[in-house]
Each structure stands twice: as structure tokens, then as C-alpha cells.
Design a protein around this motif. Structure first.
Motif, PDB file in Angstrom:
ATOM      1  N   VAL A   1       0.672  -1.164   0.000  1.00  0.00           N
ATOM      2  CA  VAL A   1       0.032  -0.014  -0.101  1.00  0.00           C
ATOM      3  C   VAL A   1       1.149   1.167  -0.017  1.00  0.00           C
ATOM      4  O   VAL A   1       0.580   2.279  -0.721  1.00  0.00           O
ATOM      5  N   SER A   2       1.827   1.097   0.712  1.00  0.00           N
ATOM      6  CA  SER A   2       3.033   2.383   0.657  1.00  0.00           C
ATOM      7  C   SER A   2       3.436   2.784  -0.565  1.00  0.00           C
ATOM      8  O   SER A   2       3.604   3.828  -0.958  1.00  0.00           O
ATOM      9  N   PHE A   3       3.864   1.547  -1.264  1.00  0.00           N
ATOM     10  CA  PHE A   3       4.377   1.575  -2.438  1.00  0.00           C
ATOM     11  C   PHE A   3       3.572   2.157  -3.485  1.00  0.00           C
ATOM     12  O   PHE A   3       3.960   2.961  -4.218  1.00  0.00           O
ATOM     13  N   ALA A   4       2.491   1.540  -3.613  1.00  0.00           N
ATOM     14  CA  ALA A   4       1.332   2.208  -4.388  1.00  0.00           C
ATOM     15  C   ALA A   4       1.109   3.548  -4.381  1.00  0.00           C
ATOM     16  O   ALA A   4       0.978   4.280  -5.320  1.00  0.00           O
ATOM     17  N   ASN A   5       0.898   3.826  -3.115  1.00  0.00           N
ATOM     18  CA  ASN A   5       0.424   5.187  -2.648  1.00  0.00           C
ATOM     19  C   ASN A   5       1.474   6.330  -2.843  1.00  0.00           C
ATOM     20  O   ASN A   5       1.080   7.356  -3.473  1.00  0.00           O
ATOM     21  N   ASP A   6       2.836   6.014  -2.720  1.00  0.00           N
ATOM     22  CA  ASP A   6       3.632   6.951  -2.608  1.00  0.00           C
ATOM     23  C   ASP A   6       4.742   6.877  -3.674  1.00  0.00           C
ATOM     24  O   ASP A   6       5.649   8.098  -4.128  1.00  0.00           O
ATOM     25  N   ARG A   7       4.721   5.846  -4.612  1.00  0.00           N
ATOM     26  CA  ARG A   7       5.749   5.697  -5.644  1.00  0.00           C
ATOM     27  C   ARG A   7       5.115   5.644  -6.801  1.00  0.00           C
ATOM     28  O   ARG A   7       5.778   6.341  -7.824  1.00  0.00           O
ATOM     29  N   LEU A   8       3.909   5.278  -7.046  1.00  0.00           N
ATOM     30  CA  LEU A   8       3.091   5.247  -8.464  1.00  0.00           C
ATOM     31  C   LEU A   8       2.533   6.536  -8.777  1.00  0.00           C
ATOM     32  O   LEU A   8       1.451   6.832  -7.941  1.00  0.00           O
ATOM     33  N   PRO A   9       2.739   7.046  -9.844  1.00  0.00           N
ATOM     34  CA  PRO A   9       1.809   8.223 -10.390  1.00  0.00           C
ATOM     35  C   PRO A   9       0.488   7.947 -10.576  1.00  0.00           C
ATOM     36  O   PRO A   9       0.160   6.623 -11.160  1.00  0.00           O
ATOM     37  N   GLY A  10      -0.515   8.553 -10.110  1.00  0.00           N
ATOM     38  CA  GLY A  10      -1.942   8.241 -10.596  1.00  0.00           C
ATOM     39  C   GLY A  10      -2.727   7.755  -9.331  1.00  0.00           C
ATOM     40  O   GLY A  10      -1.887   7.104  -8.416  1.00  0.00           O
ATOM     41  N   THR A  11      -4.040   8.027  -9.387  1.00  0.00           N
ATOM     42  CA  THR A  11      -5.050   7.536  -8.485  1.00  0.00           C
ATOM     43  C   THR A  11      -6.127   7.041  -8.915  1.00  0.00           C
ATOM     44  O   THR A  11      -7.293   7.055  -8.077  1.00  0.00           O
TER      45      THR A  11
END
Length: 570
Positions: free
Chosen positions: A420-430
């Protein structure tokens, strides 16, 4: 149309003037008439459905009877018929004097209201058995507020008459007409829809579906490139804008493209300050929680993951781009082996979207050891991404490339926190994220799974369901997680579709069975659902989705035996 000549400009201006003249009459059109108009679009969809699919298949380079054409049945006529049917369901509730949202479907949990939005009808429950969707409102929203605020357009809070510009997407056929539907019925605005040049072959079909709206001066479809879009966006008689596309398109309209664009953005002094909603994509994760899977589970979930990549050749704003695996899970390599096998077994096809070849070449240049599992440079798999500035972690490829990231975590709890931390903080887009977790693991780690779903900052979170299904259901709002601004637009602002016309939306949470029937009955995910027809490996998808489209446009018990027989053979 490649340039805005004087004649073209005059034609565009005339179309906007006609919509301005019609804005008042549309705003004054009573609910009963709006409902009847929408009902009459459904047979028109059925009339043009096969032609829509044939034209899309030809543009993509395969035959209308190719297995790949199933994606165009679900992504154009079925999605449009489903979206219209969903809106009709809610309009009929209002017309009957009932609240748009059944009060029994609204709950308060963890300081917010949660709304059960799917299944909404008995047909939904039968034909998409086991698939559910909830809308999570923003923290602090109460159940009473949800019920009071829903469907304001039809409950004394209609907006003023206005003209909307919809800048259409070129990848999925239903995007443009569904955005038109939203502007008409959710916001009460007349609409000029500029088709994307990539799929403007669909314009005659959409004009036929919305023929009565066109005849009465409420909708116009036009062709053209960025120059036409720019002219319309700046038009004095266009009041609002919605775009599905890229961050670049949004920024070009709002801040301009000259040397002062960055200065305007920093100062928040836009060239165009009209109300602007958008859906702009991003780098989409598919997170796989560790678990004790059977051989059939590995194969099925490999088909699921490959579908989330290869549907439409990866030319989707929520195509899975990063597969997030537990580093210490002994099933990771086995899952990748199955993914490789599925990719190799699929029939050939090209990445057709403009620029896809260059983007895939850039992936190959960045990762010389990438595995090409299709013809030429398509179906790329990059098994181990490690650097923070890896291309696949920073840029939306919008093509058939899938990267793999392995994260630490001694158990599911620890891994999900990392993921979750990786997806939220590293990947652009939501815009969307998918989480795959088997029932046994979810039961044993319930708090961790619930926390992951709550904390993922995405507009749609799919649990054992590719998040793109949220685009298709009509009842589920579609858009980025709230928080973007025009200065940092990310995946966009606002929600479309949203048949219940809900406000205060944070995200949609989809759930589907981990395993299909009948195997799901013995693995903790009971349902009557066979392999989904949208899977790229479904053997009868073309027939099933055509029959589903015709059923959705005109439901009939007599159509069920053929539809269900085809679905069960998939």
C-alpha cells in the motif's frame, strides 16, 4: 478534420450556438420525458452494436469474428447499454416517488457512510453473480447526508442551463457517449462531444443512438484534433469541460503551451478557468497477497492478470502496469510462469494505439533483458524492477508492457503494509488499483486486508476484480481519488457514470469471487459465476458478450437460456 479553417470554425460556432439555444429547453424537460428519451436509446444501441464492433475491429487490425473483438462488445455497446440501464433504474425510482438510493443500502462505518450500489437489480445479481460494489464517501459524511444529497438534479437542486464540452477518448468506445450521458443527466447540460481522431469512426453510431437529442439541439458530435478541441474549450458559450485523456491535454487547455505555461501554473493564473473535470490515467498496480494457492488458482489468476494487461492491448487508463508480488512468497515465480504461458498462448495482435510502438521501444531500451512474449516487441514482461526511477514506475506506457516489483514482508500483514505504501507513494496516478487475495488469507488477515482497501488512495479498488470493471457497471462512480488540483492534476478531478448521482465520493470498492464456479464453492468464494466473459482467455466471450449486450438493451427471460449456456462454456 486536421485544421480549423474558417468554414470549420463557423460550423463549430453554429453547433455551440444551437446547444446554447437548447440548454434552456433541456433544463426544463420534465423527468418523465427525459426517462422516455433515454429508454428509446436502447433499441438504437442494439441496431448499431454489431457495426460498432466491426468498425472497431477493422481499425485495430483484426476481424469482427476474432476472439479479440469481444473487448469491443463489452467496451462499446454493452458498456453504453449498461450505463443507460443503470441511469434509467434510478430515474424510475425517482419518478415513482422513491428516494434515488434505497435507505437500506446506506450504512455508517468507521466514521463515514458506505453505499451498496451493486448489484442493483435481480438481473445484476444473476448475470454478475458474486460481484458487488460499494461507494465509500469522504470521512465525516453521514448516511442522512448521502440520502439527502443524492440526485440533486431531480430533487430541487438543478444547475443552471449550460453547455458542456466533452473531449472524447480514443481507446474505449463507450467513454465518450457515457461522458455525454453524465453531462446530460447528472449535470443537466447540453453537450458538444469532440471525438478523438483514433476512434472517430464511431461518431455516426453515437449520433444514431442520441438522434433525438441531436434533433432537439441538446447534443452535437464533431470530429477534429487538438486545434478543434482548443477552439471549443476557449469558446465563450462553452461553460464546462470534461476530458478523458492525458495530463498533457488538461495542462495545455488550462495553462497553455507557450513559454509562460509553467509560470501560470505556479501562480495559479490559468488561461482557461472554466469548471473542468477529467479522467487522466496513471501507473496502475495489481497487488497479489501471498497465500496457499492450488494449481488451478495460479492459472486462473494468471489469466486475470493478463486480462488486466492485454484487454485492448493495454491501451486502457487502468491497464495493470506494475505487478506487486511478495518477495518471500514461494508462489511468485510460479505465478509468473503461468503469466508467461498465458501471454504466449494468446492469438497475435498489434499494439494499435498511436505512439505505442515508440513507447514499447523505450521500454526495451530501458530494459534490454525484457521478455517479449508476443510478436515483435509487444507483450513485454520485465520481471524485476528495482530502481526508483525505472521507466515503468514513472510513466504510463499505455501498451502491452508489464513490470514486476517484489516487496518484503514476512507475512500478509507486513507485505500489504509495504504494498500500500509503495502504490500510494511511488506510483503516479490514483485512478484504480487491483488487490488479489485468496479467501483463506483474507480470513486469517482480515484486519490487514481491510486496512489495505481503506488506505489505498485510488478512485476504484478492485478486490479479486480488475479495477476497470468499475468503469463498466454504470452504478459505480468512475474517477480519480479526491485530492488533485488543477496545478497538480494527476489522474484528474471529479467522477462520472455514478447512476445514483451520489455526492461526497471518495472511492468505489469492487469485490468478485477469487475462483469461478463451481470451484469457488469449495475455496471460500461461492458464487454461480463462471470464468468472466471479459477474460482474454474466455472461449465463448464473443458470443456471450453479444448476447449480453442484446439482453441488456432489451431484457427478456426468453434470452436467458442462450446467454447462460454460452457463459457456462467460457
Amino acid at each position: 478534420m486536421t485544421s480549423v479553417s474558417a468554414v470549420d470554425t463557423a460550423s463549430l460556432d453554429r453547433a455551440v450556438a444551437e446547444l446554447r439555444a437548447g440548454a434552456g429547453t433541456w433544463a426544463a424537460t420534465p423527468l418523465a420525458e427525459r426517462t422516455a428519451l433515454l429508454e428509446r436509446t436502447l433499441p438504437r444501441i442494439a441496431e448499431r452494436a454489431a457495426a460498432m464492433v466491426a468498425d472497431a475491429a477493422a481499425a485495430k487490425g483484426f476481424a469482427a469474428d476474432s476472439p479479440w473483438a469481444a473487448e469491443d462488445w463489452i467496451g462499446a455497446p454493452w458498456a453504453l447499454a449498461q450505463g443507460i440501464s443503470a441511469q434509467l433504474h434510478v430515474l424510475r425510482r425517482i419518478a415513482a416517488g422513491r428516494p434515488p438510493v434505497d435507505p437500506r443500502s446506506v450504512h455508517e462505518r468507521d466514521g463515514r457512510a458506505v453505499v451498496d450500489v451493486f448489484p442493483a437489480t435481480a438481473w445484476d445479481a444473476l448475470l454478475q453473480n458474486g460481484t458487488t460494489a460499494q461507494v465509500w464517501t469522504t470521512p465525516g459524511t453521514t448516511a442522512r447526508q448521502v440520502l439527502d444529497r443524492a440526485a440533486g438534479e431531480y430533487r430541487g437542486r438543478a444547475g443552471r442551463p449550460a453547455v458542456a464540452l466533452v473531449l472524447g477518448a480514443g481507446n474505449v468506445g463507450a467513454i465518450t457517449p457515457l461522458d455525454v450521458l453524465h453531462k446530460l443527466y447528472a449535470e443537466g447540460q447540453t453537450v458538444i462531444a469532440k471525438m478523438n481522431p483514433v476512434n472517430d469512426y464511431l461518431r455516426p453510431h453515437f449520433a444514431h443512438v442520441f438522434a433525438e437529442f441531436v434533433d432537439r439541439g441538446w447534443v452535437r458530435f464533431v470530429d477534429g484534433g487538438a486545434d478543434v478541441g482548443g477552439h471549443l474549450a476557449a469558446h465563450d458559450d462553452v461553460d464546462t469541460i470534461h476530458v478523458t485523456g492525458s495530463e498533457r491535454t488538461h495542462d495545455a487547455i488550462v495553462w497553455g503551451t507557450d513559454e509562460r505555461a509553467d509560470e501560470r501554473r505556479r501562480a495559479d493564473t490559468p488561461l482557461n478557468d472554466k469548471p473542468f473535470t477529467s479522467e487522466l490515467g496513471g501507473v496502475t498496480p495489481c497487488i497479489v497477497a501471498p497465500g496457499d494457492w492450488s494449481a488451478a488458482d495460479f492459472r486462473y489468476q494468471a489469466e486475470h492478470i493478463v486480462t488486466s494487461k492485454m484487454n485492448n492491448s493495454g491501451h486502457n487508463c487502468v491497464a495493470s502496469q506494475i505487478l506487486v508480488l511478495p518477495r518471500d512468497w514461494d508462489g511468485g515465480d510460479r505465478l509468473l510462469g503461468e503469466i508467461r504461458r498465458v501471454l504466449r498462448e494468446l492469438p497475435p495482435r498489434a499494439d494499435y494505439y498511436p505512439g505505442a510502438g515508440d513507447r514499447l521501444d523505450a521500454v526495451l531500451a530501458a530494459y534490454p533483458r525484457a521478455e517479449a512474449l508476443g510478436d515483435g516487441t509487444c507483450r513485454l514482461l520485465v520481471p524485476d524492477l528495482t530502481a526508483e526511477d525505472d521507466l515503468l514506475l514513472t510513466d504510463e506506457v499505455f501498451g502491452s508492457a508489464l513490470g514486476v516489483v517484489r516487496l518484503p514482508g514476512a507475512d500478509a500483514d507486513a507485505f500489504l503494509r509495504e504494498a500500500v505504501s509503495f502504490a500510494n507513494d511511488r506510483l503516479p496516478g490514483t485512478l484504480g488499483a487491483t488487490l488479489i487475495v485468496d479467501p483463506r488469507t483474507e480470513r486469517a488477515h482480515r484486519a490487514a486486508v481491510d486496512s489495505a482497501v481503506a488506505e489505498l488512495r485510488y478512485g476504484t479498488v478492485g478486490v479479486n476484480a480488475w479495477c476497470a470493471i468499475g468503469f463498466l457497471l454504470g452504478y459505480t462512480p468512475w474517477g480519480a481519488h479526491p485530492g488533485h488540483t488543477r496545478q497538480d492534476i494527476g489522474s484528474g478531478i471529479g467522477f462520472v457514470h455514478n447512476a445514483y448521482l451520489l455526492e461526497d465520493i471518495e472511492k468505489t470498492v469492487l469485490r468478485a469471487p477469487f475462483a469461478p464456479a463451481p470451484r469457488g464453492l469449495f475455496t471460500g468464494s461461492p458464487s454461480l459465476a463462471p470464468r468472466p466473459p471479459y477474460f482474454v482467455t474466455n472461449r465463448t466471450a464473443l458470443t456471450t458478450l453479444e448476447r449480453l449486450t442484446r439482453f441488456t438493451a432489451a431484457p427478456s427471460v426468453a434470452k436467458l437460456p442462450g446467454l447462460l449456456a454460452s457463459a457456462l462454456r467460457g
